[in-house]
Scaffold this motif. Structure first.
Motif, PDB file in Angstrom:
ATOM      1  N   PRO A 163       0.843  -1.192   0.000  1.00 45.41           N
ATOM      2  CA  PRO A 163       0.000   0.000   0.000  1.00 45.41           C
ATOM      3  C   PRO A 163       0.882   1.246   0.000  1.00 45.41           C
ATOM      4  O   PRO A 163       2.030   1.193   0.442  1.00 45.41           O
ATOM      5  CB  PRO A 163      -0.796  -0.119   1.300  1.00 45.41           C
ATOM      6  N   PRO A 164       0.358   2.371  -0.516  1.00 41.34           N
ATOM      7  CA  PRO A 164       1.175   3.591  -0.506  1.00 41.34           C
ATOM      8  C   PRO A 164       1.519   3.985   0.933  1.00 41.34           C
ATOM      9  O   PRO A 164       0.637   4.049   1.790  1.00 41.34           O
ATOM     10  CB  PRO A 164       0.294   4.635  -1.177  1.00 41.34           C
ATOM     11  N   LEU A 165       2.779   4.217   1.176  1.00 43.47           N
ATOM     12  CA  LEU A 165       3.244   4.541   2.522  1.00 43.47           C
ATOM     13  C   LEU A 165       3.936   5.900   2.507  1.00 43.47           C
ATOM     14  O   LEU A 165       4.702   6.199   1.595  1.00 43.47           O
ATOM     15  CB  LEU A 165       4.225   3.476   3.019  1.00 43.47           C
ATOM     16  N   SER A 166       3.678   6.678   3.540  1.00 39.64           N
ATOM     17  CA  SER A 166       4.361   7.964   3.674  1.00 39.64           C
ATOM     18  C   SER A 166       5.772   7.725   4.206  1.00 39.64           C
ATOM     19  O   SER A 166       6.097   6.638   4.684  1.00 39.64           O
ATOM     20  CB  SER A 166       3.586   8.865   4.643  1.00 39.64           C
ATOM     21  N   ASP A 167       6.596   8.758   4.116  1.00 40.04           N
ATOM     22  CA  ASP A 167       7.957   8.652   4.658  1.00 40.04           C
ATOM     23  C   ASP A 167       7.920   8.347   6.153  1.00 40.04           C
ATOM     24  O   ASP A 167       8.742   7.586   6.654  1.00 40.04           O
ATOM     25  CB  ASP A 167       8.739   9.938   4.404  1.00 40.04           C
ATOM     26  N   ALA A 168       6.962   8.936   6.859  1.00 35.01           N
ATOM     27  CA  ALA A 168       6.844   8.692   8.299  1.00 35.01           C
ATOM     28  C   ALA A 168       6.488   7.233   8.578  1.00 35.01           C
ATOM     29  O   ALA A 168       7.030   6.617   9.506  1.00 35.01           O
ATOM     30  CB  ALA A 168       5.793   9.618   8.911  1.00 35.01           C
ATOM     31  N   GLN A 169       5.598   6.650   7.777  1.00 33.80           N
ATOM     32  CA  GLN A 169       5.223   5.256   7.968  1.00 33.80           C
ATOM     33  C   GLN A 169       6.394   4.331   7.658  1.00 33.80           C
ATOM     34  O   GLN A 169       6.624   3.356   8.378  1.00 33.80           O
ATOM     35  CB  GLN A 169       4.024   4.900   7.082  1.00 33.80           C
ATOM     36  N   ILE A 170       7.141   4.637   6.604  1.00 33.51           N
ATOM     37  CA  ILE A 170       8.316   3.837   6.272  1.00 33.51           C
ATOM     38  C   ILE A 170       9.319   3.894   7.416  1.00 33.51           C
ATOM     39  O   ILE A 170       9.888   2.879   7.811  1.00 33.51           O
ATOM     40  CB  ILE A 170       8.935   4.303   4.939  1.00 33.51           C
ATOM     41  N   SER A 171       9.515   5.082   7.981  1.00 35.82           N
ATOM     42  CA  SER A 171      10.423   5.236   9.111  1.00 35.82           C
ATOM     43  C   SER A 171       9.960   4.397  10.304  1.00 35.82           C
ATOM     44  O   SER A 171      10.773   3.748  10.967  1.00 35.82           O
ATOM     45  CB  SER A 171      10.519   6.712   9.491  1.00 35.82           C
ATOM     46  N   GLU A 172       8.650   4.392  10.565  1.00 40.28           N
ATOM     47  CA  GLU A 172       8.112   3.605  11.677  1.00 40.28           C
ATOM     48  C   GLU A 172       8.279   2.108  11.422  1.00 40.28           C
ATOM     49  O   GLU A 172       8.601   1.346  12.340  1.00 40.28           O
ATOM     50  CB  GLU A 172       6.639   3.943  11.895  1.00 40.28           C
ATOM     51  N   ILE A 173       8.084   1.679  10.179  1.00 36.06           N
ATOM     52  CA  ILE A 173       8.262   0.263   9.829  1.00 36.06           C
ATOM     53  C   ILE A 173       9.710  -0.144  10.046  1.00 36.06           C
ATOM     54  O   ILE A 173       9.991  -1.204  10.617  1.00 36.06           O
ATOM     55  CB  ILE A 173       7.814  -0.005   8.373  1.00 36.06           C
ATOM     56  N   ILE A 174      10.643   0.704   9.619  1.00 31.09           N
ATOM     57  CA  ILE A 174      12.060   0.406   9.805  1.00 31.09           C
ATOM     58  C   ILE A 174      12.388   0.307  11.286  1.00 31.09           C
ATOM     59  O   ILE A 174      13.072  -0.620  11.728  1.00 31.09           O
ATOM     60  CB  ILE A 174      12.936   1.468   9.103  1.00 31.09           C
ATOM     61  N   GLU A 175      11.870   1.242  12.071  1.00 30.99           N
ATOM     62  CA  GLU A 175      12.116   1.224  13.514  1.00 30.99           C
ATOM     63  C   GLU A 175      11.563  -0.052  14.143  1.00 30.99           C
ATOM     64  O   GLU A 175      12.223  -0.687  14.968  1.00 30.99           O
ATOM     65  CB  GLU A 175      11.480   2.457  14.155  1.00 30.99           C
ATOM     66  N   MET A 176      10.349  -0.442  13.748  1.00 35.36           N
ATOM     67  CA  MET A 176       9.751  -1.662  14.286  1.00 35.36           C
ATOM     68  C   MET A 176      10.547  -2.896  13.867  1.00 35.36           C
ATOM     69  O   MET A 176      10.763  -3.798  14.665  1.00 35.36           O
ATOM     70  CB  MET A 176       8.299  -1.791  13.814  1.00 35.36           C
ATOM     71  N   ALA A 177      10.980  -2.920  12.599  1.00 40.45           N
ATOM     72  CA  ALA A 177      11.722  -4.084  12.098  1.00 40.45           C
ATOM     73  C   ALA A 177      13.072  -4.218  12.778  1.00 40.45           C
ATOM     74  O   ALA A 177      13.546  -5.333  12.999  1.00 40.45           O
ATOM     75  CB  ALA A 177      11.893  -3.972  10.584  1.00 40.45           C
ATOM     76  N   LEU A 178      13.691  -3.103  13.115  1.00 40.60           N
ATOM     77  CA  LEU A 178      14.987  -3.151  13.792  1.00 40.60           C
ATOM     78  C   LEU A 178      14.851  -3.592  15.250  1.00 40.60           C
ATOM     79  O   LEU A 178      15.812  -4.059  15.849  1.00 40.60           O
ATOM     80  CB  LEU A 178      15.684  -1.793  13.721  1.00 40.60           C
ATOM     81  N   SER A 179      13.653  -3.450  15.800  1.00 41.98           N
ATOM     82  CA  SER A 179      13.422  -3.854  17.184  1.00 41.98           C
ATOM     83  C   SER A 179      13.428  -5.381  17.283  1.00 41.98           C
ATOM     84  O   SER A 179      12.875  -6.078  16.435  1.00 41.98           O
ATOM     85  CB  SER A 179      12.067  -3.322  17.662  1.00 41.98           C
ATOM     86  N   ASP A 180      14.021  -5.892  18.322  1.00 42.63           N
ATOM     87  CA  ASP A 180      14.022  -7.341  18.538  1.00 42.63           C
ATOM     88  C   ASP A 180      12.717  -7.825  19.167  1.00 42.63           C
ATOM     89  O   ASP A 180      12.556  -9.016  19.392  1.00 42.63           O
ATOM     90  CB  ASP A 180      15.193  -7.742  19.439  1.00 42.63           C
ATOM     91  N   HIS A 181      11.797  -6.923  19.439  1.00 49.04           N
ATOM     92  CA  HIS A 181      10.576  -7.297  20.150  1.00 49.04           C
ATOM     93  C   HIS A 181       9.328  -7.205  19.284  1.00 49.04           C
ATOM     94  O   HIS A 181       8.231  -7.448  19.782  1.00 49.04           O
ATOM     95  CB  HIS A 181      10.395  -6.418  21.384  1.00 49.04           C
ATOM     96  N   VAL A 182       9.475  -6.858  18.015  1.00 49.19           N
ATOM     97  CA  VAL A 182       8.324  -6.712  17.127  1.00 49.19           C
ATOM     98  C   VAL A 182       8.442  -7.731  16.005  1.00 49.19           C
ATOM     99  O   VAL A 182       9.456  -7.795  15.320  1.00 49.19           O
ATOM    100  CB  VAL A 182       8.258  -5.275  16.541  1.00 49.19           C
TER     101      VAL A 182
END
Length: 71
Positions: free
Chosen positions: A5-24
């Motif tokens: 789905p179309p994602l904003s820069d802020a959403q992409i940043s949040e996805i990256i942050e979540m993916a880098l987390s070892d708890h998500v």
């Protein structure tokens, strides 16, 4: 691979942050943003330096082998 789905820069940043987390997990990211695990990997590949991406994938694979419900 399906189109994400179309994602904003802020959403992409949040996805990256979540993916880098070892708890998500990928499932949690999919539930929140509607992107598959493969799409998350593609986002990470496109936004991280190559060495950072390889280190992240290695960590996810090793951690996933120890914990079945992880990424």
């Amino acid at each position: 691979m399906t189109k994400s789905p179309p994602l904003s820069d802020a959403q992409i940043s949040e996805i990256i942050e979540m993916a880098l987390s070892d708890h998500v997990s990928f499932a949690a990211i999919t539930a929140q943003y509607g992107v598959s695990a493969d799409q998350v990997k593609a986002i990470m590949r496109g936004n991280l330096k190559p060495g950072s991406y390889r280190a992240w994938r290695k960590r996810v694979r090793e951690f996933g082998d120890r914990r079945e419900n992880y990424k």
